[in-house]
Design an enzyme around this catalytic site. Sequence first.
Site, PDB file in Angstrom:
ATOM      1  N   CYS A 113       9.587  11.278 -49.601  1.00 20.30           N
ATOM      2  CA  CYS A 113       8.599  11.228 -50.743  1.00 20.30           C
ATOM      3  C   CYS A 113       7.978  10.013 -50.907  1.00 20.30           C
ATOM      4  CB  CYS A 113       9.041  11.789 -51.970  1.00 20.30           C
ATOM      5  SG  CYS A 113       9.679  13.610 -51.572  1.00 20.30           S
ATOM      6  N   HIS A 253       4.857  10.410 -57.972  1.00 13.72           N
ATOM      7  CA  HIS A 253       5.173  11.431 -57.362  1.00 13.72           C
ATOM      8  C   HIS A 253       5.181  12.462 -58.128  1.00 13.72           C
ATOM      9  CE1 HIS A 253       7.017  13.738 -54.385  1.00 13.72           C
ATOM     10  NE2 HIS A 253       8.290  13.875 -54.844  1.00 13.72           N
ATOM     11  N   ASN A 283       5.767  19.930 -55.271  1.00 15.46           N
ATOM     12  CA  ASN A 283       6.223  18.755 -54.610  1.00 15.46           C
ATOM     13  C   ASN A 283       5.855  18.808 -53.160  1.00 15.46           C
ATOM     14  OD1 ASN A 283       7.471  16.685 -53.406  1.00 15.46           O
ATOM     15  ND2 ASN A 283       9.443  17.236 -54.504  1.00 15.46           N
TER      16      ASN A 283
HETATM   17  N1  COA Z   1      14.814  30.372 -61.474  1.00 13.82           N
HETATM   18  C1  COA Z   1      15.889  30.430 -62.393  1.00 13.82           C
HETATM   19  N2  COA Z   1      16.803  29.875 -62.748  1.00 13.82           N
HETATM   20  C2  COA Z   1      17.107  28.738 -62.055  1.00 13.82           C
HETATM   21  C3  COA Z   1      16.233  28.340 -60.805  1.00 13.82           C
HETATM   22  C4  COA Z   1      15.045  29.257 -60.855  1.00 13.82           C
HETATM   23  N3  COA Z   1      14.065  28.907 -59.713  1.00 13.82           N
HETATM   24  N4  COA Z   1      16.812  27.314 -60.068  1.00 13.82           N
HETATM   25  C5  COA Z   1      17.924  27.111 -60.630  1.00 13.82           C
HETATM   26  N5  COA Z   1      18.035  27.968 -61.797  1.00 13.82           N
HETATM   27  C6  COA Z   1      19.380  28.117 -62.610  1.00 13.82           C
HETATM   28  C7  COA Z   1      20.575  27.504 -62.080  1.00 13.82           C
HETATM   29  O1  COA Z   1      21.178  28.362 -60.927  1.00 13.82           O
HETATM   30  C8  COA Z   1      21.301  27.353 -63.437  1.00 13.82           C
HETATM   31  O2  COA Z   1      21.949  28.384 -63.539  1.00 13.82           O
HETATM   32  P1  COA Z   1      23.282  28.296 -64.117  1.00 13.82           P
HETATM   33  O3  COA Z   1      23.498  27.335 -65.485  1.00 13.82           O
HETATM   34  O4  COA Z   1      23.765  29.922 -64.434  1.00 13.82           O
HETATM   35  O5  COA Z   1      24.260  27.768 -62.947  1.00 13.82           O
HETATM   36  C9  COA Z   1      20.262  26.982 -64.449  1.00 13.82           C
HETATM   37  O6  COA Z   1      19.051  27.484 -63.819  1.00 13.82           O
HETATM   38  C10 COA Z   1      20.063  25.450 -64.751  1.00 13.82           C
HETATM   39  O7  COA Z   1      20.146  24.610 -63.509  1.00 13.82           O
HETATM   40  P2  COA Z   1      19.880  23.240 -63.624  1.00 13.82           P
HETATM   41  O8  COA Z   1      20.072  22.521 -62.238  1.00 13.82           O
HETATM   42  O9  COA Z   1      20.621  22.400 -64.732  1.00 13.82           O
HETATM   43  O10 COA Z   1      18.369  23.261 -63.913  1.00 13.82           O
HETATM   44  P3  COA Z   1      17.775  21.862 -64.371  1.00 13.82           P
HETATM   45  O11 COA Z   1      16.978  22.012 -65.638  1.00 13.82           O
HETATM   46  O12 COA Z   1      18.457  20.734 -63.932  1.00 13.82           O
HETATM   47  O13 COA Z   1      16.413  22.173 -63.346  1.00 13.82           O
HETATM   48  C11 COA Z   1      15.551  21.240 -61.204  1.00 13.82           C
HETATM   49  C12 COA Z   1      16.407  22.150 -61.724  1.00 13.82           C
HETATM   50  C13 COA Z   1      15.717  21.565 -59.699  1.00 13.82           C
HETATM   51  C14 COA Z   1      14.099  21.694 -61.625  1.00 13.82           C
HETATM   52  C15 COA Z   1      15.832  19.839 -61.687  1.00 13.82           C
HETATM   53  O14 COA Z   1      17.102  19.497 -61.503  1.00 13.82           O
HETATM   54  C16 COA Z   1      14.924  18.888 -60.661  1.00 13.82           C
HETATM   55  O15 COA Z   1      13.858  18.833 -60.834  1.00 13.82           O
HETATM   56  N6  COA Z   1      15.536  18.033 -60.015  1.00 13.82           N
HETATM   57  C17 COA Z   1      15.176  17.037 -59.442  1.00 13.82           C
HETATM   58  C18 COA Z   1      14.225  17.473 -58.008  1.00 13.82           C
HETATM   59  C19 COA Z   1      13.439  16.583 -57.197  1.00 13.82           C
HETATM   60  O16 COA Z   1      13.130  15.702 -57.679  1.00 13.82           O
HETATM   61  N7  COA Z   1      13.516  16.975 -56.013  1.00 13.82           N
HETATM   62  C20 COA Z   1      12.758  16.389 -54.967  1.00 13.82           C
HETATM   63  C21 COA Z   1      13.092  14.850 -54.985  1.00 13.82           C
HETATM   64  S1  COA Z   1      11.692  13.905 -54.163  1.00 13.82           S
END
Ligand code: COA
Length: 331
Positions: A113, A253, A283
């Site tokens: 990215c 980003h 993204n």
């Molecule tokens: N829909 C519903 N629930 C979802 C889901 C979706 N699309 N994706 C994940 N969940 C669930 C998980 O399974 C978890 O459930 P659990 O508590 O029963 O295990 C719950 O939501 C919370 O997951 P968590 O990972 O704590 O959520 P979060 O608030 O951290 O959000 C992301 C998840 C991926 C959106 C966030 O961590 C993120 O943006 N991370 C960085 C990603 C990034 O920058 N990527 C690219 C880099 S270039």
Amino acid sequence: MPKAYIAGTGSCLPETVLTNRDMEVMVDTTDEWIVTRTGIKERRICPRGMASSDLGQLACRKALEDASADPSEIEFIISATVSPDMFFPSTACLIQSKLGIRNIPVFDLSAACSGFIYALETARNFIECGSYRTGLVVANECMSRLTDYKDRGTCVLLGDGAGAAVVRSTEGEAGLMGSYISADGNYREILNAPAGGSYMPASFETVENRCHFMKMEGAALFKIAIMSMSEAVNKLLESHGLKKDDITLLIPHQANLRIIQGVARNLRIKEGKFYINIEKYGNMSAACVPVALDESNRKGILGKGDLLMTVSFGGGLTWGANLIKWTKDRK
Ligand code: COA
């Protein structure tokens, strides 16, 4: 010593839209979860038969038009991508051929990215060393081809697109003022696409185990993203003796709206100074920054003399920022 500036920008977003409602049918998720946790409402998907180089080529054509430049003036092409059409030839070679350009150096740059930020810094150095006068920097990504549409933790985040810039030399004031770029390969496991390379070549097992798709440790990445983007902005400001208030617009980003808000809070910069379009595209890896740059240019948000800062982080991990003085008139 010649200086470099951005003479034109362009972008290409495929027409096919995948909405959060569409995602609800594909995996166990809801529009409400996606919007509140990420800020994303929809993303674009590259149609079958088209690939990364096609999006890149179209973005380059628009950038050339914006710069009033002819393809024959282009002396180098750098394509930032982690979703190349194939291992080789490089996507840059394919874009070069599609643009009808021959006999110039072209290459791909892999910094996930942060790819556009690395590529712009490379182009600045090419021009400042006096070897080249005009080049194309393009970030083209078909992230949908690396996306596991059975993994709700990643598939809601990603989309396809491309953005490009024509970079030119000038004897006058610098447009590309400098950059801060960095990486730490110790974080390689947090975000990667493990199979298909020489480490884990394609096999029946790698396909069955879905190892060719992007894997991500979202929560760990979330925190590192905020830290690394804040660090890049601070270091770049510091090295140029600038204050946060000197910056007209930040182009971050677009991985997660909450990450951008976290960076804004961390840096104590108003969220309104950040260009945000994540709701429309999600993204798009390296393409996020140049697509946002092109939108800011075309919408007339950017005016001559404005000071911009791009900032990104991504797989590797890599991170960085560019400091840009806008030298074109407001549209
Ligand atoms: N829909 C519903 N629930 C979802 C889901 C979706 N699309 N994706 C994940 N969940 C669930 C998980 O399974 C978890 O459930 P659990 O508590 O029963 O295990 C719950 O939501 C919370 O997951 P968590 O990972 O704590 O959520 P979060 O608030 O951290 O959000 C992301 C998840 C991926 C959106 C966030 O961590 C993120 O943006 N991370 C960085 C990603 C990034 O920058 N990527 C690219 C880099 S270039």
